[in-house]
Write a protein that holds these residues in place. Structure first.
Motif, PDB file in Angstrom:
ATOM      1  N   GLU A 249      32.853 -25.014 -16.089  1.00 30.25           N
ATOM      2  CA  GLU A 249      31.820 -24.590 -17.179  1.00 30.25           C
ATOM      3  C   GLU A 249      31.839 -23.190 -16.962  1.00 30.25           C
ATOM      4  O   GLU A 249      31.771 -22.380 -18.002  1.00 30.25           O
ATOM      5  CB  GLU A 249      30.784 -25.418 -17.016  1.00 30.25           C
ATOM      6  CG  GLU A 249      30.564 -26.775 -17.231  1.00 30.25           C
ATOM      7  CD  GLU A 249      29.472 -27.337 -16.763  1.00 30.25           C
ATOM      8  OE1 GLU A 249      28.797 -28.458 -17.143  1.00 30.25           O
ATOM      9  OE2 GLU A 249      28.671 -26.959 -15.827  1.00 30.25           O
ATOM     10  N   ARG A 250      31.629 -22.535 -15.690  1.00 25.63           N
ATOM     11  CA  ARG A 250      31.396 -21.033 -15.643  1.00 25.63           C
ATOM     12  C   ARG A 250      32.827 -20.323 -16.447  1.00 25.63           C
ATOM     13  O   ARG A 250      32.532 -19.272 -16.936  1.00 25.63           O
ATOM     14  CB  ARG A 250      31.222 -20.737 -14.212  1.00 25.63           C
ATOM     15  CG  ARG A 250      29.957 -21.260 -13.680  1.00 25.63           C
ATOM     16  CD  ARG A 250      30.026 -21.426 -12.007  1.00 25.63           C
ATOM     17  NE  ARG A 250      28.754 -21.981 -11.728  1.00 25.63           N
ATOM     18  CZ  ARG A 250      28.505 -22.166 -10.366  1.00 25.63           C
ATOM     19  NH1 ARG A 250      29.239 -21.871  -9.508  1.00 25.63           N
ATOM     20  NH2 ARG A 250      27.148 -22.718 -10.274  1.00 25.63           N
TER      21      ARG A 250
ATOM     22  N   VAL B  94      34.004 -10.615  -6.411  1.00 28.48           N
ATOM     23  CA  VAL B  94      34.027 -11.868  -5.540  1.00 28.48           C
ATOM     24  C   VAL B  94      32.716 -12.816  -5.722  1.00 28.48           C
ATOM     25  O   VAL B  94      31.806 -12.613  -6.336  1.00 28.48           O
ATOM     26  CB  VAL B  94      33.876 -11.234  -3.977  1.00 28.48           C
ATOM     27  CG1 VAL B  94      34.990 -10.425  -3.671  1.00 28.48           C
ATOM     28  CG2 VAL B  94      32.695 -10.709  -3.566  1.00 28.48           C
ATOM     29  N   GLU B  95      33.139 -13.693  -4.881  1.00 33.45           N
ATOM     30  CA  GLU B  95      31.778 -14.813  -4.606  1.00 33.45           C
ATOM     31  C   GLU B  95      31.744 -14.835  -2.978  1.00 33.45           C
ATOM     32  O   GLU B  95      32.628 -15.212  -2.383  1.00 33.45           O
ATOM     33  CB  GLU B  95      32.110 -16.234  -5.258  1.00 33.45           C
ATOM     34  CG  GLU B  95      30.890 -17.151  -4.899  1.00 33.45           C
ATOM     35  CD  GLU B  95      31.074 -18.506  -5.407  1.00 33.45           C
ATOM     36  OE1 GLU B  95      30.200 -19.439  -5.070  1.00 33.45           O
ATOM     37  OE2 GLU B  95      32.129 -18.936  -5.992  1.00 33.45           O
TER      38      GLU B  95
ATOM     39  N   TYR C 258      23.937  -2.996  -8.386  1.00 34.62           N
ATOM     40  CA  TYR C 258      24.323  -4.020  -9.469  1.00 34.62           C
ATOM     41  C   TYR C 258      24.394  -2.973 -10.768  1.00 34.62           C
ATOM     42  O   TYR C 258      25.295  -2.952 -11.721  1.00 34.62           O
ATOM     43  CB  TYR C 258      23.342  -5.312  -9.807  1.00 34.62           C
ATOM     44  CG  TYR C 258      23.925  -6.470  -9.081  1.00 34.62           C
ATOM     45  CD1 TYR C 258      24.346  -7.286  -9.887  1.00 34.62           C
ATOM     46  CD2 TYR C 258      23.629  -6.473  -7.629  1.00 34.62           C
ATOM     47  CE1 TYR C 258      24.906  -8.429  -9.098  1.00 34.62           C
ATOM     48  CE2 TYR C 258      24.031  -7.644  -6.897  1.00 34.62           C
ATOM     49  CZ  TYR C 258      24.587  -8.658  -7.827  1.00 34.62           C
ATOM     50  OH  TYR C 258      24.907  -9.805  -7.206  1.00 34.62           O
ATOM     51  N   GLN C 259      23.510  -2.114 -11.067  1.00 30.37           N
ATOM     52  CA  GLN C 259      23.415  -1.257 -12.162  1.00 30.37           C
ATOM     53  C   GLN C 259      24.553  -0.102 -12.101  1.00 30.37           C
ATOM     54  O   GLN C 259      25.360  -0.132 -13.048  1.00 30.37           O
ATOM     55  CB  GLN C 259      22.128  -0.753 -12.457  1.00 30.37           C
ATOM     56  CG  GLN C 259      20.826  -1.644 -12.730  1.00 30.37           C
ATOM     57  CD  GLN C 259      21.328  -2.475 -14.133  1.00 30.37           C
ATOM     58  OE1 GLN C 259      21.962  -2.087 -15.025  1.00 30.37           O
ATOM     59  NE2 GLN C 259      20.773  -3.776 -13.911  1.00 30.37           N
ATOM     60  N   ASN C 260      24.832   0.347 -11.078  1.00 28.92           N
ATOM     61  CA  ASN C 260      26.022   1.378 -10.758  1.00 28.92           C
ATOM     62  C   ASN C 260      27.199   0.468 -11.065  1.00 28.92           C
ATOM     63  O   ASN C 260      28.098   1.174 -11.621  1.00 28.92           O
ATOM     64  CB  ASN C 260      25.768   1.922  -9.358  1.00 28.92           C
ATOM     65  CG  ASN C 260      24.642   2.893  -9.222  1.00 28.92           C
ATOM     66  OD1 ASN C 260      24.192   3.320 -10.311  1.00 28.92           O
ATOM     67  ND2 ASN C 260      24.367   3.324  -7.975  1.00 28.92           N
TER      68      ASN C 260
ATOM     69  N   SER D 272      27.352 -14.415 -13.371  1.00 30.84           N
ATOM     70  CA  SER D 272      26.332 -13.676 -14.185  1.00 30.84           C
ATOM     71  C   SER D 272      26.870 -12.368 -14.216  1.00 30.84           C
ATOM     72  O   SER D 272      26.563 -11.626 -15.217  1.00 30.84           O
ATOM     73  CB  SER D 272      24.910 -13.997 -13.378  1.00 30.84           C
ATOM     74  OG  SER D 272      24.644 -15.316 -13.101  1.00 30.84           O
ATOM     75  N   PHE D 273      27.173 -11.674 -13.032  1.00 30.56           N
ATOM     76  CA  PHE D 273      27.731 -10.495 -13.317  1.00 30.56           C
ATOM     77  C   PHE D 273      28.659 -10.106 -14.195  1.00 30.56           C
ATOM     78  O   PHE D 273      28.442  -8.905 -15.020  1.00 30.56           O
ATOM     79  CB  PHE D 273      28.209  -9.769 -11.764  1.00 30.56           C
ATOM     80  CG  PHE D 273      28.445  -8.253 -11.690  1.00 30.56           C
ATOM     81  CD1 PHE D 273      27.614  -7.462 -11.626  1.00 30.56           C
ATOM     82  CD2 PHE D 273      29.759  -8.091 -11.921  1.00 30.56           C
ATOM     83  CE1 PHE D 273      27.988  -6.268 -11.326  1.00 30.56           C
ATOM     84  CE2 PHE D 273      30.449  -6.662 -11.712  1.00 30.56           C
ATOM     85  CZ  PHE D 273      29.461  -5.726 -11.515  1.00 30.56           C
ATOM     86  N   LEU D 274      29.892 -10.982 -14.134  1.00 36.86           N
ATOM     87  CA  LEU D 274      30.975 -10.735 -15.229  1.00 36.86           C
ATOM     88  C   LEU D 274      30.606 -10.867 -16.652  1.00 36.86           C
ATOM     89  O   LEU D 274      30.986 -10.284 -17.446  1.00 36.86           O
ATOM     90  CB  LEU D 274      32.051 -11.557 -14.641  1.00 36.86           C
ATOM     91  CG  LEU D 274      32.829 -11.304 -13.564  1.00 36.86           C
ATOM     92  CD1 LEU D 274      33.793 -12.568 -13.231  1.00 36.86           C
ATOM     93  CD2 LEU D 274      33.585  -9.977 -13.722  1.00 36.86           C
TER      94      LEU D 274
END
Length: 292
Positions: free
Chosen positions: A92-93, A45-46, A24-26, A61-63
């Motif tokens: 909502e998202r 993606v999901e 995730y951090q990369n 969350s990532f975006l």
């Protein structure tokens, strides 16, 4: 032609402690660099329960995190699953990401393609298309200023005003996941941008372009009141190195898992492709004007 990056957040075994944190951090660091280098889009993606293939169950969350580390790059849901999410939560998202990114959200939609994902959420392969189309009909009134309600076969939603609302009006650009020619045609028919998640030859891509725009201009049938997005995207692997020779050597026999490049808008070879694209878009605008 526009360029972007596309993330599955894949993590092949063997796994050790800290792998998902580094993944995730990369990826966030890569997106920050892509923004500085002028890339146009970043797609995430999901997916659920797809070990190794995708550790990305919460793209919003990532975006959202990426929105605070970037300034210009468009942030795309590629895609949100309308079969495993409630329509109100989707609306909502999308709106929250659009607010956090100051109007940089791209709204891609899809169904999921496996029982591995669908079954735990009470969905199946036989009805997923119906669920998707009903979800589309329920979602788009929620972006309007007033409240909305929906009473259908799969969703029963009382009158509520879904807040917040997106920055982009009437809503962020719309896309639909496509992996075969029939879904390319379906995206065109419904007025969605086509996210082609399949590796095809140049000749096949050219055929997809014609099929997509023919469906949009000759058989346009919107599922709700939304603004059409007459654009296409395809994905392709790439290998980056200091020279062409080094890139080819590295790519020879390599397992290219982490990153895909998305080629957006014009898919054939320029300048003919861009002229073809403009011609099709002009026809689409004429069709939409006649229907409005």
């Amino acid at each position: 032609m526009k360029f972007g990056i596309f993330y599955e957040l894949q993590l092949p075994r063997p796994w050790v402690a800290g792998d998902e944190l580094a993944l995730y951090q990369n990826a966030l660091t890569q997106m920050e660099l892509a923004d500085k280098l002028g890339y146009d889009h970043a797609w995430v993606v999901e997916h659920h329960f797809l070990e190794e293939y995708s550790h990305s169950p919460s793209p919003e969350s990532f975006l959202a995190a990426a929105s605070q580390r970037t300034r210009n790059i468009r942030l795309g849901h590629g895609i949100l699953q309308l079969t495993t999410n409630h329509p109100a939560r989707v609306a909502e998202r999308v709106a929250v990401l659009d607010l956090l990114s100051n109007g940089r959200c791209e709204f891609g939609m899809g169904e999921s393609a496996s029982i591995t994902e669908l079954t735990p959420f009470g969905r199946d392969m036989e009805t997923k298309k119906e669920v998707f189309e009903e979800a589309v009909a329920a979602i788009f009134p929620m972006f309007k200023d007033a409240g909305s309600e929906h009473h259908g076969k799969y969703f029963d939603i009382p009158l509520r005003n879904v807040v917040p609302k997106p920055v982009q009006k009437p809503h962020p650009p719309l896309w639909m996941a496509c992996s075969q020619l029939p879904t390319i045609e379906r995206a065109g028919r419904h007025g969605f941008g086509a996210l082609g998640f399949q590796f095809v030859s140049a000749d096949a891509a050219h055929a997809w372009v014609h099929a997509y725009y023919n469906a949009m201009t000759k058989r346009l049938h919107k599922l709700a009141d939304y603004q059409i997005n007459p654009n296409m995207a395809l994905v392709s692997f790439f290998m980056c190195a200091k020279t062409d020779e080094e890139a080819r050597a590295r790519a020879d026999g390599a397992h290219l898992l982490p990153v895909r490049a998305a080629l957006l808008r014009c898919l054939a070879e320029p300048p003919a492709a861009c002229a073809l694209h403009r011609q099709h878009v002009g026809r689409v605008q004429q069709v939409e004007a006649r229907q409005s």
